[in-house]
Design a protein around this motif. Structure first.
Motif, PDB file in Angstrom:
ATOM      1  N   VAL A 120      39.491  38.217  42.919  1.00  0.00           N
ATOM      2  CA  VAL A 120      39.277  38.378  41.467  1.00  0.00           C
ATOM      3  C   VAL A 120      40.301  37.525  40.709  1.00  0.00           C
ATOM      4  N   LYS A 129      34.411  41.875  40.483  1.00  0.00           N
ATOM      5  CA  LYS A 129      35.296  42.342  39.400  1.00  0.00           C
ATOM      6  C   LYS A 129      34.772  43.597  38.682  1.00  0.00           C
ATOM      7  N   ARG A 136      41.082  41.971  45.306  1.00  0.00           N
ATOM      8  CA  ARG A 136      41.892  41.747  44.088  1.00  0.00           C
ATOM      9  C   ARG A 136      42.375  40.292  44.042  1.00  0.00           C
TER      10      ARG A 136
END
Ligand code: AMP
Length: 195
Positions: free
Chosen positions: A39, A50, A36
């Motif tokens: 991303v 993603k 995360r």
């Protein structure tokens, strides 16, 4: 101490890992969090990961193994670590053994949080509602439909990781449907049995 927390998404691995970090002073290495962050930062890995993450599928073994290899080499992981969300396939588990063996290290225990898959969907619906009520962003992959895909991928790809550690005599089980405090007590019991 090098631990692996196993169990489907929503089993409470993140919650328990946070507590273990405070208690034992070792970092939690979560491939979900690391991905995360990639991303959010728009790195090449983040760009590749993603769409897969948003659909609830699994990012390639090569990417996550590379991320964990780098992370394990950082100074704060020298004393030990808690792996959360990794390994998710037997190939990742084998790669982990190899990367640790190359450093003369090994896993001390893999602890599975055992859960009732049907009740998990309710748990995740609540997690999304609580985040929303607190004004926090709701993870796209906590959408109930996407969550079901994540759960299916767990049973298809990740369930085989548990017997992998069972065969090595490293597997311990804790009832993940109990209260947070009881799950924590179950984990402490396993950890003290390790000495
Ligand atoms: P998590 O926060 O652990 O539920 O991870 C969120 C998402 O990141 C997963 O649904 C996967 O798309 C991806 N992911 C996290 N860890 C892994 C892994 N070990 N292998 C493949 N994909 C992963």
């Amino acid at each position: 101490m090098r631990l692996i927390l196993l169990g489907p998404p929503g089993a409470g691995k993140g919650t328990q890992a946070t507590r273990l970090i405070e208690k034992h002073g070792i970092p939690q290495l979560s491939t979900g969090d690391l991905l995360r962050a990639a991303v959010a930062a728009g790195t090449p890995i983040g760009l590749k990961a993603k769409a897969v993450m948003e659909s609830g599928g699994l990012v390639s073994d090569g990417i996550v193994v590379g991320i964990i290899n780098d992370r394990i080499g950082e100074p704060d992981a020298k004393k030990g670590f808690i792996l959360d969300g990794f390994p998710r396939t037997v190939a990742q588990a084998e790669a982990l053994d190899e990367m640790l063996a190359a450093k003369g290290l090994k896993i001390d225990a893999a602890i599975e949080l055992e859960v009732d898959a049907e009740k998990l969907v309710n748990r995740i619906v609540n997690r999304a509602a609580e985040a929303k009520a607190a004004g926090q962003p709701v993870r796209k992959d906590d959408d109930p439909e996407v969550f079901k895909t994540r759960l299916a991928s767990y049973f298809r790809d990740t369930a085989a990781v548990t017997p992998y550690y069972g065969a090595k005599g490293l597997l311990h089980r804790v009832d993940g449907m109990a209260s947070i405090a009881d799950v924590a007590a179950g984990l402490d019991k396993v950890l003290s049995s390790l000495g």
